[in-house]
Design a protein around this motif. Sequence first.
Motif, PDB file in Angstrom:
ATOM      1  N   CYS A 171     -41.418  50.340 -26.208  1.00 44.07           N
ATOM      2  CA  CYS A 171     -40.480  50.751 -27.260  1.00 44.07           C
ATOM      3  C   CYS A 171     -39.116  50.145 -26.954  1.00 44.07           C
ATOM      4  N   PRO A 172     -38.566  49.300 -27.847  1.00 43.37           N
ATOM      5  CA  PRO A 172     -37.278  48.640 -27.563  1.00 43.37           C
ATOM      6  C   PRO A 172     -36.162  49.653 -27.305  1.00 43.37           C
ATOM      7  N   LEU A 173     -35.266  49.298 -26.408  1.00 36.90           N
ATOM      8  CA  LEU A 173     -34.116  50.138 -26.085  1.00 36.90           C
ATOM      9  C   LEU A 173     -32.974  49.822 -27.042  1.00 36.90           C
ATOM     10  N   ARG A 174     -32.542  50.825 -27.792  1.00 36.35           N
ATOM     11  CA  ARG A 174     -31.444  50.664 -28.752  1.00 36.35           C
ATOM     12  C   ARG A 174     -30.319  51.621 -28.374  1.00 36.35           C
ATOM     13  N   ALA A 175     -29.108  51.083 -28.289  1.00 36.19           N
ATOM     14  CA  ALA A 175     -27.958  51.898 -27.897  1.00 36.19           C
ATOM     15  C   ALA A 175     -26.708  51.406 -28.597  1.00 36.19           C
ATOM     16  N   MET A 221     -18.895  48.422 -36.212  1.00 36.71           N
ATOM     17  CA  MET A 221     -19.675  48.910 -37.355  1.00 36.71           C
ATOM     18  C   MET A 221     -20.438  50.192 -37.017  1.00 36.71           C
ATOM     19  N   GLY A 222     -20.326  50.635 -35.755  1.00 37.91           N
ATOM     20  CA  GLY A 222     -21.038  51.838 -35.335  1.00 37.91           C
ATOM     21  C   GLY A 222     -22.543  51.663 -35.315  1.00 37.91           C
ATOM     22  N   GLU A 223     -22.993  50.430 -35.125  1.00 35.17           N
ATOM     23  CA  GLU A 223     -24.423  50.145 -35.142  1.00 35.17           C
ATOM     24  C   GLU A 223     -24.978  49.979 -33.719  1.00 35.17           C
ATOM     25  N   ALA A 224     -26.268  50.229 -33.598  1.00 36.81           N
ATOM     26  CA  ALA A 224     -26.923  50.116 -32.295  1.00 36.81           C
ATOM     27  C   ALA A 224     -27.287  48.669 -31.990  1.00 36.81           C
ATOM     28  N   VAL A 225     -27.361  48.372 -30.699  1.00 34.96           N
ATOM     29  CA  VAL A 225     -27.783  47.063 -30.209  1.00 34.96           C
ATOM     30  C   VAL A 225     -29.194  47.191 -29.641  1.00 34.96           C
ATOM     31  N   ASP A 226     -30.070  46.306 -30.082  1.00 33.04           N
ATOM     32  CA  ASP A 226     -31.381  46.185 -29.431  1.00 33.04           C
ATOM     33  C   ASP A 226     -31.131  45.376 -28.164  1.00 33.04           C
ATOM     34  N   LEU A 227     -31.038  46.066 -27.027  1.00 33.58           N
ATOM     35  CA  LEU A 227     -30.564  45.421 -25.804  1.00 33.58           C
ATOM     36  C   LEU A 227     -31.516  44.354 -25.281  1.00 33.58           C
ATOM     37  N   GLY A 228     -32.804  44.580 -25.419  1.00 34.50           N
ATOM     38  CA  GLY A 228     -33.763  43.570 -24.977  1.00 34.50           C
ATOM     39  C   GLY A 228     -33.651  42.302 -25.807  1.00 34.50           C
ATOM     40  N   ARG A 229     -33.532  42.467 -27.119  1.00 40.40           N
ATOM     41  CA  ARG A 229     -33.426  41.302 -27.989  1.00 40.40           C
ATOM     42  C   ARG A 229     -32.096  40.584 -27.780  1.00 40.40           C
ATOM     43  N   ALA A 230     -31.022  41.346 -27.588  1.00 38.29           N
ATOM     44  CA  ALA A 230     -29.715  40.720 -27.360  1.00 38.29           C
ATOM     45  C   ALA A 230     -29.713  39.919 -26.068  1.00 38.29           C
ATOM     46  N   SER A 243     -34.627  38.864 -19.702  1.00 36.39           N
ATOM     47  CA  SER A 243     -34.282  39.869 -20.720  1.00 36.39           C
ATOM     48  C   SER A 243     -35.041  41.172 -20.488  1.00 36.39           C
ATOM     49  N   THR A 244     -36.297  41.059 -20.043  1.00 37.29           N
ATOM     50  CA  THR A 244     -37.075  42.272 -19.746  1.00 37.29           C
ATOM     51  C   THR A 244     -36.467  43.036 -18.580  1.00 37.29           C
ATOM     52  N   LEU A 245     -36.039  42.322 -17.549  1.00 31.56           N
ATOM     53  CA  LEU A 245     -35.419  42.955 -16.387  1.00 31.56           C
ATOM     54  C   LEU A 245     -34.128  43.667 -16.785  1.00 31.56           C
ATOM     55  N   LEU A 246     -33.327  43.020 -17.620  1.00 29.05           N
ATOM     56  CA  LEU A 246     -32.073  43.631 -18.092  1.00 29.05           C
ATOM     57  C   LEU A 246     -32.356  44.901 -18.889  1.00 29.05           C
ATOM     58  N   GLU A 247     -33.359  44.848 -19.761  1.00 25.87           N
ATOM     59  CA  GLU A 247     -33.681  46.012 -20.590  1.00 25.87           C
ATOM     60  C   GLU A 247     -34.175  47.179 -19.740  1.00 25.87           C
TER      61      GLU A 247
END
Length: 498
Positions: free
Chosen positions: A489-493, A168-177, A309-313
């Motif tokens: 600030c959440p990381l979105r990619a 869908m060409g959408e970003a992922v909130d990596l911390g939340r995921a 999740s914080t460590l991953l982000e």
Amino acid sequence: MNFQSIVVAVLFAWTFLQCLCLLAKRSSKSVGKKFPPGPFPLPVIGNLHLVGGQPHKFLARLAQKYGPVMNLKLGMINTVVISSSAMAKQALQKQDLAFSTRSIPDSLTALNHHQVSVAWLPVASKWRTLRKIMNSNIFSATKLDNNQQLRVTKILELIIYCQNKSQMGEAVDLGRAAFRTTLNLLSNTVFSKDLTDPYSDSAKEFKELVWNIMEEAGKPNLVDYFPFLEKFDPQGSRRRMTGYFTKVLNLFKDLVDERLEERKVMGTKNVDVLDSLLNISQERPEEIDTTHILHVCLDLFVAGTDTSSTLLEWAMTELFKNPETMKKTQAELADVIGKGKLIQEDDVIRLPYLQCIVKETCRMHPPVSLIPRKVEQDVNLCGYTILKDSQILVNVWAIGRDSSIWERPLTFNPKRFWNLEMDIRGLDFELIPFGAGRRICPGLPMSMRIVPVMLGSLLNSFQWKLDGNLAPQDLDMEEKFGITLAKACPLRAIPIPF
């Protein structure tokens, strides 16, 4: 005189009297004793004005002036800050028992959590029993090996979620995921069911609830510095924490009640962690009861989901800031595993650069920046007398950025670990992101299985582009302080298939 003026006057008088008593006590005991250096305390507030909203950073700066063992007066509480690996080793290994009690933030006394929580109980028989039960039934090597396929399944669900976003060409909130993945992994380990939809942007409410708990426990609270205010809870911290705890505990109580009803119909079984804990509570009720089970789950889900999740982000954030490092990591993965394939836990041993990434992230962004302890009697630490009832703060964040240990400590450089025999399991005190000694984080073995595999799988399955065409140098690296150090600030990619 209005009410506020009366409160201030009473507070000043009380604190002044306490300071006089402390000085008298200290003087009477000071013959032949040496106390840690520190800034001169002001009336009433002591050194509180020096700490600020990011205490790990302010305390690190103060330590540069006053040394690796520093004494502060935070309100009425005598506080000793340890900021070097050598001193941390003395306290957390050589004199572990003397420093093993935890100082408990007042907010965590909500619903008497501190009286049944393995994270906050003093080192005594009840703590040992609960810790042994957790280690045997959740974090032992055998249990973790048995649950390996479950972790594979949950990480595969994370990759499928990212694939859907990619299409869908959408970003992922990596911390939340990552949080959602860890949450469902834990919930399946304990309850044999997902607590949130693995393929949607769910779990937001639970993540915010967990962060509210971590933030409330970590932020400054007047009661922690002026204990006589305990009855008043002037900032409402304990009241808010009661609300957060109630929501989480009610969720777990429903799941436990549901399982108890199933067991009445189908009999005793042993499918997951909950069954194991219920079996123990039936066979040896003096060791653990339903209340303990609920609070063990609270500890497990709050600490387990947030730290991993914080460590991953943070790891992904640093890789975006350092694109050449990300390329090297992906090249290693492609060479050893094959581009596009999921990482298995057995693969991690063959991925030394990925291991270096995790260690460097732990060095720069430790899940817990300040390890809280307390001494219950006068203790001698390397020639310094630490007074009874002093709060102890081991500044893990400062140790990870100590220029006497690390070359260019503010630079993210995983290669520094390439030929460095140093682990994060609490034996090398230059790197203790999960603590050390008998109170080391019990969830460390699980976290160290999840994080490298989750990180490697994300890097090996996709190319990544920052959302909104944000340049790597413009990434927000601000920290949000709580018990853990989250990204402000959440990381979105956006994931892009190879």
